[in-house]
Scaffold this motif. Structure first.
Motif, mmCIF file in Angstrom:
data_model
loop_
_atom_site.group_PDB
_atom_site.id
_atom_site.type_symbol
_atom_site.label_atom_id
_atom_site.label_comp_id
_atom_site.label_asym_id
_atom_site.label_seq_id
_atom_site.Cartn_x
_atom_site.Cartn_y
_atom_site.Cartn_z
ATOM 1 N N LEU A 200 -4.812 9.149 -0.758
ATOM 2 C CA LEU A 200 -3.795 8.268 -1.331
ATOM 3 C C LEU A 200 -3.339 7.222 -0.312
ATOM 4 O O LEU A 200 -3.086 6.067 -0.666
ATOM 5 C CB LEU A 200 -2.594 9.098 -1.791
ATOM 6 C CG LEU A 200 -2.834 10.072 -2.938
ATOM 7 C CD1 LEU A 200 -1.534 10.805 -3.285
ATOM 8 C CD2 LEU A 200 -3.372 9.348 -4.173
ATOM 9 N N TYR A 201 -3.243 7.610 0.949
ATOM 10 C CA TYR A 201 -2.846 6.652 1.977
ATOM 11 C C TYR A 201 -3.920 5.569 2.144
ATOM 12 O O TYR A 201 -3.605 4.394 2.368
ATOM 13 C CB TYR A 201 -2.620 7.358 3.323
ATOM 14 C CG TYR A 201 -1.629 8.498 3.273
ATOM 15 C CD1 TYR A 201 -0.524 8.473 2.420
ATOM 16 C CD2 TYR A 201 -1.792 9.624 4.085
ATOM 17 C CE1 TYR A 201 0.375 9.534 2.377
ATOM 18 C CE2 TYR A 201 -0.892 10.679 4.056
ATOM 19 C CZ TYR A 201 0.188 10.631 3.196
ATOM 20 O OH TYR A 201 1.078 11.676 3.160
ATOM 21 N N ALA B 242 4.559 -2.416 -9.281
ATOM 22 C CA ALA B 242 5.588 -1.554 -9.865
ATOM 23 C C ALA B 242 4.998 -0.210 -10.273
ATOM 24 O O ALA B 242 5.568 0.852 -10.000
ATOM 25 C CB ALA B 242 6.225 -2.242 -11.076
ATOM 26 N N PHE B 243 3.833 -0.236 -10.922
ATOM 27 C CA PHE B 243 3.202 0.997 -11.377
ATOM 28 C C PHE B 243 2.523 1.732 -10.230
ATOM 29 O O PHE B 243 2.606 2.954 -10.129
ATOM 30 C CB PHE B 243 2.186 0.683 -12.474
ATOM 31 C CG PHE B 243 2.819 0.250 -13.766
ATOM 32 C CD1 PHE B 243 3.167 1.186 -14.725
ATOM 33 C CD2 PHE B 243 3.078 -1.083 -14.020
ATOM 34 C CE1 PHE B 243 3.755 0.794 -15.915
ATOM 35 C CE2 PHE B 243 3.675 -1.485 -15.207
ATOM 36 C CZ PHE B 243 4.015 -0.543 -16.160
ATOM 37 N N LEU C 254 2.508 6.678 -6.768
ATOM 38 C CA LEU C 254 2.164 7.318 -5.502
ATOM 39 C C LEU C 254 3.389 7.920 -4.813
ATOM 40 O O LEU C 254 3.339 9.057 -4.346
ATOM 41 C CB LEU C 254 1.470 6.316 -4.580
ATOM 42 C CG LEU C 254 -0.074 6.344 -4.669
ATOM 43 C CD1 LEU C 254 -0.538 5.858 -6.033
ATOM 44 C CD2 LEU C 254 -0.688 5.500 -3.562
ATOM 45 N N GLN C 255 4.491 7.186 -4.759
ATOM 46 C CA GLN C 255 5.651 7.690 -4.022
ATOM 47 C C GLN C 255 6.289 8.897 -4.699
ATOM 48 O O GLN C 255 6.623 9.891 -4.037
ATOM 49 C CB GLN C 255 6.688 6.575 -3.855
ATOM 50 C CG GLN C 255 6.230 5.485 -2.892
ATOM 51 C CD GLN C 255 7.315 4.462 -2.625
ATOM 52 O OE1 GLN C 255 8.198 4.663 -1.813
ATOM 53 N NE2 GLN C 255 7.231 3.350 -3.328
ATOM 54 N N LEU C 256 6.467 8.837 -6.010
ATOM 55 C CA LEU C 256 7.059 9.973 -6.700
ATOM 56 C C LEU C 256 6.122 11.178 -6.672
ATOM 57 O O LEU C 256 6.565 12.327 -6.599
ATOM 58 C CB LEU C 256 7.411 9.596 -8.139
ATOM 59 C CG LEU C 256 8.524 8.541 -8.287
ATOM 60 C CD1 LEU C 256 8.769 8.226 -9.752
ATOM 61 C CD2 LEU C 256 9.808 9.004 -7.623
ATOM 62 N N SER D 54 0.464 16.349 -10.129
ATOM 63 C CA SER D 54 0.751 14.974 -9.781
ATOM 64 C C SER D 54 1.071 14.157 -11.009
ATOM 65 O O SER D 54 1.931 13.306 -11.007
ATOM 66 C CB SER D 54 -0.445 14.365 -9.031
ATOM 67 O OG SER D 54 -0.670 15.043 -7.827
ATOM 68 N N THR D 55 0.341 14.414 -12.089
ATOM 69 C CA THR D 55 0.587 13.663 -13.306
ATOM 70 C C THR D 55 1.991 13.895 -13.808
ATOM 71 O O THR D 55 2.705 12.977 -14.186
ATOM 72 C CB THR D 55 -0.430 14.083 -14.399
ATOM 73 O OG1 THR D 55 -1.736 13.855 -13.914
ATOM 74 C CG2 THR D 55 -0.193 13.331 -15.665
ATOM 75 N N ALA D 56 2.409 15.142 -13.806
ATOM 76 C CA ALA D 56 3.731 15.446 -14.336
ATOM 77 C C ALA D 56 4.835 14.908 -13.465
ATOM 78 O O ALA D 56 5.924 14.627 -13.943
ATOM 79 C CB ALA D 56 3.883 16.963 -14.479
ATOM 80 N N SER D 57 4.557 14.725 -12.207
ATOM 81 C CA SER D 57 5.618 14.332 -11.292
ATOM 82 C C SER D 57 5.890 12.856 -11.267
ATOM 83 O O SER D 57 6.844 12.410 -10.679
ATOM 84 C CB SER D 57 5.274 14.780 -9.870
ATOM 85 O OG SER D 57 4.177 14.063 -9.373
ATOM 86 N N THR D 58 5.049 12.032 -11.899
ATOM 87 C CA THR D 58 5.229 10.598 -11.812
ATOM 88 C C THR D 58 6.267 10.071 -12.753
ATOM 89 O O THR D 58 6.570 8.903 -12.760
ATOM 90 C CB THR D 58 3.895 9.878 -12.100
ATOM 91 O OG1 THR D 58 3.434 10.308 -13.387
ATOM 92 C CG2 THR D 58 2.873 10.175 -11.037
ATOM 93 N N GLY D 59 6.815 10.909 -13.584
ATOM 94 C CA GLY D 59 7.853 10.427 -14.475
ATOM 95 C C GLY D 59 8.718 11.559 -14.942
ATOM 96 O O GLY D 59 8.418 12.725 -14.771
ATOM 97 N N GLU D 60 9.848 11.194 -15.556
ATOM 98 C CA GLU D 60 10.724 12.214 -16.092
ATOM 99 C C GLU D 60 10.148 12.737 -17.411
ATOM 100 O O GLU D 60 9.195 12.195 -17.963
ATOM 101 C CB GLU D 60 12.109 11.612 -16.361
ATOM 102 C CG GLU D 60 12.698 10.846 -15.188
ATOM 103 C CD GLU D 60 13.100 11.783 -14.074
ATOM 104 O OE1 GLU D 60 13.090 11.361 -12.920
ATOM 105 O OE2 GLU D 60 13.397 12.944 -14.369
#
Length: 404
Positions: free
Chosen positions: A12-13, A109-110, A115-117, A186-192
């Protein structure tokens, strides 16, 4: 290796490094081209600021859309759009530059939210600051070479070379991004968990900027500091010509190199305990004010002070963002954390854009030196905000603990 330096995170980096490579060149080329075409500082500032202003506007909705459609599908779309935007710079004028900056802003924005979340949610608490620091570090690594490359392109006057480099960056970024994989976590963590009316939830979250003292004070500090960072990015390529022996490429490379070195060397020193460290933050804002003052006085004092400002600015930039982001990841309500962190990051974007949009007219009305002097005054004022933060948040946290 484990934690923030394990292979999945290193991948990712690497993607982050490729993605932000174009901007390290564009941040020099755009002001120089704008001046050559007869544009005012105000116009140049608007074009430079349009990038992160657009990012700010789209960032709060990015998490929900990524959650709905999946990060991989969204990532591939934005990499294609970003590649097209990079190519526009080689074949268009100022109007095309503005459109390209807006397109890049939407993509970023996307990209950055996903990546950060994802890093914050995937890493254990003790490694969060390291992960955020490494992400930020890789977004600055291109700045160690990009400015020098941009000056070389500009001096040759060969825009075909410029077009070729933009194409290479677009292809490399796409290649790394299209082969990236994210697991279900990771997928679940990118949004609420997506609410039925996400727009209403987003507008309600804006009230937290005032209601939540942790978010409010952190956002004020980040907005002000980012304004100074944005003013440097937008106008140092033009201001350096007024300084004897001054070079924009050397300045930007020094600043980027210090950011990279400090974020790596100090990644374990950045607070990751959920507590507000008042004097740490005051010291960081003092560094920022001193850096702005050095840059302001460089027209009379010479290039040595100019480059000293780059060193101080780099240290301040290396510490501020990961410190505040990590702190907020602990103190914000878990059920709203991602959305509110997105709002905080949007304030950082807004600050950088205002550094071009607001400080451009200031430079037109006064001078670059006076503009950076005002930045130094702003940085000094933020030391008071950092100090007041300590007692305010301590009282608030105590009250919250009693309520629990």
């Amino acid at each position: 290796m484990k934690g923030a330096l394990s292979w999945p995170f290193m991948r990712l980096y690497l993607l982050t490094l490729c993605y932000f490579s174009g901007n390290s060149i564009l941040n020099v080329i755009i002001p120089l081209k704008g001046e050559a075409w007869g544009a005012s500082n105000t116009t140049i500032g608007v074009i430079m600021g349009a990038y992160l202003l657009t990012t700010m506007l789209f960032r709060p909705w990015a998490g929900g859309l990524i959650q709905r459609h999946g990060p991989i599908k969204v990532l591939r779309v934005i990499l294609v759009v970003n590649g097209a935007a990079l190519m526009m710079y080689a074949f268009t004028g100022l109007g095309g530059y503005l459109v390209a900056r807006v397109l890049q802003g939407v993509c970023t924005a996307f990209f950055s939210m996903a990546l950060q979340l994802g890093i914050i949610d995937a890493l254990p608490e003790k490694d969060r600051s390291q992960g955020i620091s490494m992400y930020s570090l890789c977004s600055y690594l291109p700045g160690m070479i990009g400015p020098l490359l941009a000056i070389g392109i500009w001096q040759t006057g060969d825009m075909n070379m410029f077009a070729g480099i933009m194409l290479v960056i677009a292809v490399l970024t796409g290649g790394v991004g299209f082969t990236a994989k994210m697991d279900n976590q990771s997928t679940a963590s990118t949004g609420e968990s997506e609410p039925r009316n996400q727009s209403a939830a987003m507008w309600q979250s804006f009230g937290q900027l005032v209601q939540n003292p942790h978010l409010f004070k952190s956002s004020v500090l980040m907005l002000s500091a980012s304004l100074i960072f944005g003013a440097v990015t937008a106008f140092v390529p033009l201001y350096a010509a007024q300084i004897e022996s001054g070079s924009a490429a050397v300045y930007l490379m020094l600043q980027a190199a210090v950011v990279v070195a400090a974020r790596f060397a100090l990644r374990k020193k950045i607070p990751s305990d959920g507590k507000w460290h008042s004097f740490f933050m005051m010291g960081t804002m003092l560094l920022l004010a001193a850096a702005s003052l050095c840059v302001s006085l460089a027209t009379n004092a010479g290039a040595i002070l100019f480059y000293a400002g780059a060193l101080l600015m780099g240290v301040a930039q290396a510490l501020l963002y990961p410190t505040l982001t990590t702190y907020l990841s602990f103190v914000l309500p878990k059920e709203k954390r991602n959305m509110l962190l997105g709002l905080f990051i949007a304030m950082a974007d807004l600050g950088v854009s205002l550094g071009g949009i607001v400080m451009g007219p200031v430079a037109d009305l006064t001078s670059y030196s006076m503009m950076y002097m005002l930045c130094a005054v702003l940085g000094t004022a933020m030391m008071l905000v950092a100090y007041n933060q300590r007692s305010l948040l301590a009282e608030t946290t105590a009250e919250e603990n009693k309520a629990i």
